[in-house]
Design an enzyme around this catalytic site. Structure first.
Site, PDB file in Angstrom:
ATOM      1  N   HIS A  37       0.840  -1.210   0.000  1.00  0.00           N
ATOM      2  CA  HIS A  37       0.000   0.000   0.000  1.00  0.00           C
ATOM      3  C   HIS A  37       0.876   1.262   0.000  1.00  0.00           C
ATOM      4  O   HIS A  37       0.580   2.239  -0.682  1.00  0.00           O
ATOM      5  CB  HIS A  37      -0.891   0.042   1.243  1.00  0.00           C
ATOM      6  CG  HIS A  37      -1.905  -1.056   1.317  1.00  0.00           C
ATOM      7  ND1 HIS A  37      -1.811  -2.094   2.214  1.00  0.00           N
ATOM      8  CD2 HIS A  37      -3.034  -1.291   0.606  1.00  0.00           C
ATOM      9  CE1 HIS A  37      -2.830  -2.913   2.067  1.00  0.00           C
ATOM     10  NE2 HIS A  37      -3.598  -2.450   1.098  1.00  0.00           N
ATOM     11  N   SER A 185       0.129  -9.095   1.479  1.00  0.00           N
ATOM     12  CA  SER A 185      -1.330  -9.074   1.495  1.00  0.00           C
ATOM     13  C   SER A 185      -1.779  -8.922   2.937  1.00  0.00           C
ATOM     14  O   SER A 185      -1.151  -9.480   3.851  1.00  0.00           O
ATOM     15  CB  SER A 185      -1.870 -10.394   0.930  1.00  0.00           C
ATOM     16  OG  SER A 185      -3.224 -10.563   1.306  1.00  0.00           O
TER      17      SER A 185
END
Ligand code: PAF
Length: 282
Positions: A37, A185
């Site tokens: 991210h 993840s």
């Protein structure tokens, strides 16, 4: 970093960007942030004048027996990470702001969302497309950034933005990996230590298929078989699919040509993991 907890403050922030003629870069997330991210935020900072991230665990993209209730929620750590990366604002809607009383509209993405992950997660991509559409309308970004780990999601959103003439550039950025290649993840947190070790074979399976592709193999079934062999050897039993597809359309191919991408999904313990690799890229 400005915290935008309600629609009025988001709208005021967006209007101020408009007035200043600043291009907004947008990083939509469901939180439980990791280095993947943050790489999106970094790129958004490079390419846009202002960056806003959102954190919203979107109920409409989870099936009834999926992990919506248990999805990791780590707001304080997420805020610190975003601020540390120089994100300008964080939009934190609650469900009522996104789906107010009486909400009934649906977005249907069609065949692109029905194959691959869509087979075991019916309606998932419609839910993603719905929330991304709403977020795009609220945030009005010039550019929106998505991780290519969720390759099918990226293709679906890019298609939707084109089909519906949304005035936003949809950018996909490379998967960020752990030292053993496991794609980062939020769901990796579900892995027990032994499972975490086995999960590294997803990446090894993709690499093995890529090796065969580089050696000249063009039969998708052989490439898929090679990946499956490595997954089995690595102790991954719950393989959901391994598929070679055309990178832009996700269409199956009789003989591999153009730009092929291998996509896979497997259950490892409580986690459902996905990964992919464009076989023709160096
Ligand atoms: O990739 C995600 O985190 C989500 O699917 C997204 C794009 C934020 C929509 O909820």
């Amino acid at each position: 970093m400005e915290l935008l907890n309600d629609l009025a403050s988001l709208r005021a922030w967006v209007a101020a960007r408009d007035l200043a003629r600043e291009r907004i870069g947008f990083v939509p997330t469901m939180g439980a942030l990791h280095a993947g991210h943050l790489s999106l935020v970094r790129q958004a900072r490079l390419r846009c004048d202002r960056v806003v991230a959102s954190i919203f665990v979107n109920p409409t993209q989870f099936g009834p027996h999926e992990d919506f209730a248990n999805y990791p929620r780590t707001l304080e750590a997420d805020r610190a990470m975003l601020a540390g990366e120089g994100c300008d604002a964080l939009f934190l809607p609650d469900a009522g702001m996104i789906y107010p009383d009486g909400f009934g509209t649906r977005v249907v993405v069609g065949p692109l969302g029905e194959d691959l992950c869509g087979r075991s997660r019916p309606g998932h991509f419609d839910g993603v497309a719905l929330v991304v559409t709403i977020l795009f309308h609220l945030v009005r970004p010039a550019v929106a950034f998505f991780g290519l780990k969720d390759y099918q999601q990226f293709v679906v959103i890019r298609r939707m933005a084109r089909d519906l003439a949304m005035p936003v550039e949809v950018v996909g950025l490379p998967t960020v990996r752990e030292a053993d290649g496991l794609a980062m993840s939020s769901r990796n947190r579900y892995l027990e230590p032994g499972e975490r070790q086995r999960a590294g074979s997803l990446y090894r399976a993709l690499l093995a298929a890529k090796e065969r592709y580089r050696a000249g193999e063009r039969d998708p079934a052989v490439l898929e078989g090679e990946a499956l062999r490595v997954l089995r050897e690595g102790g991954i039993e719950g393989v959901e699919y391994v598929a070679v597809r055309e990178a832009e359309s996700l269409a199956p191919m009789e003989r591999v040509s153009g730009e092929p991408v291998m996509l896979l999904a497997a259950r490892v313990g409580r986690a459902r993991l996905i990964d992919n690799m464009v076989l023709s890229l160096a």
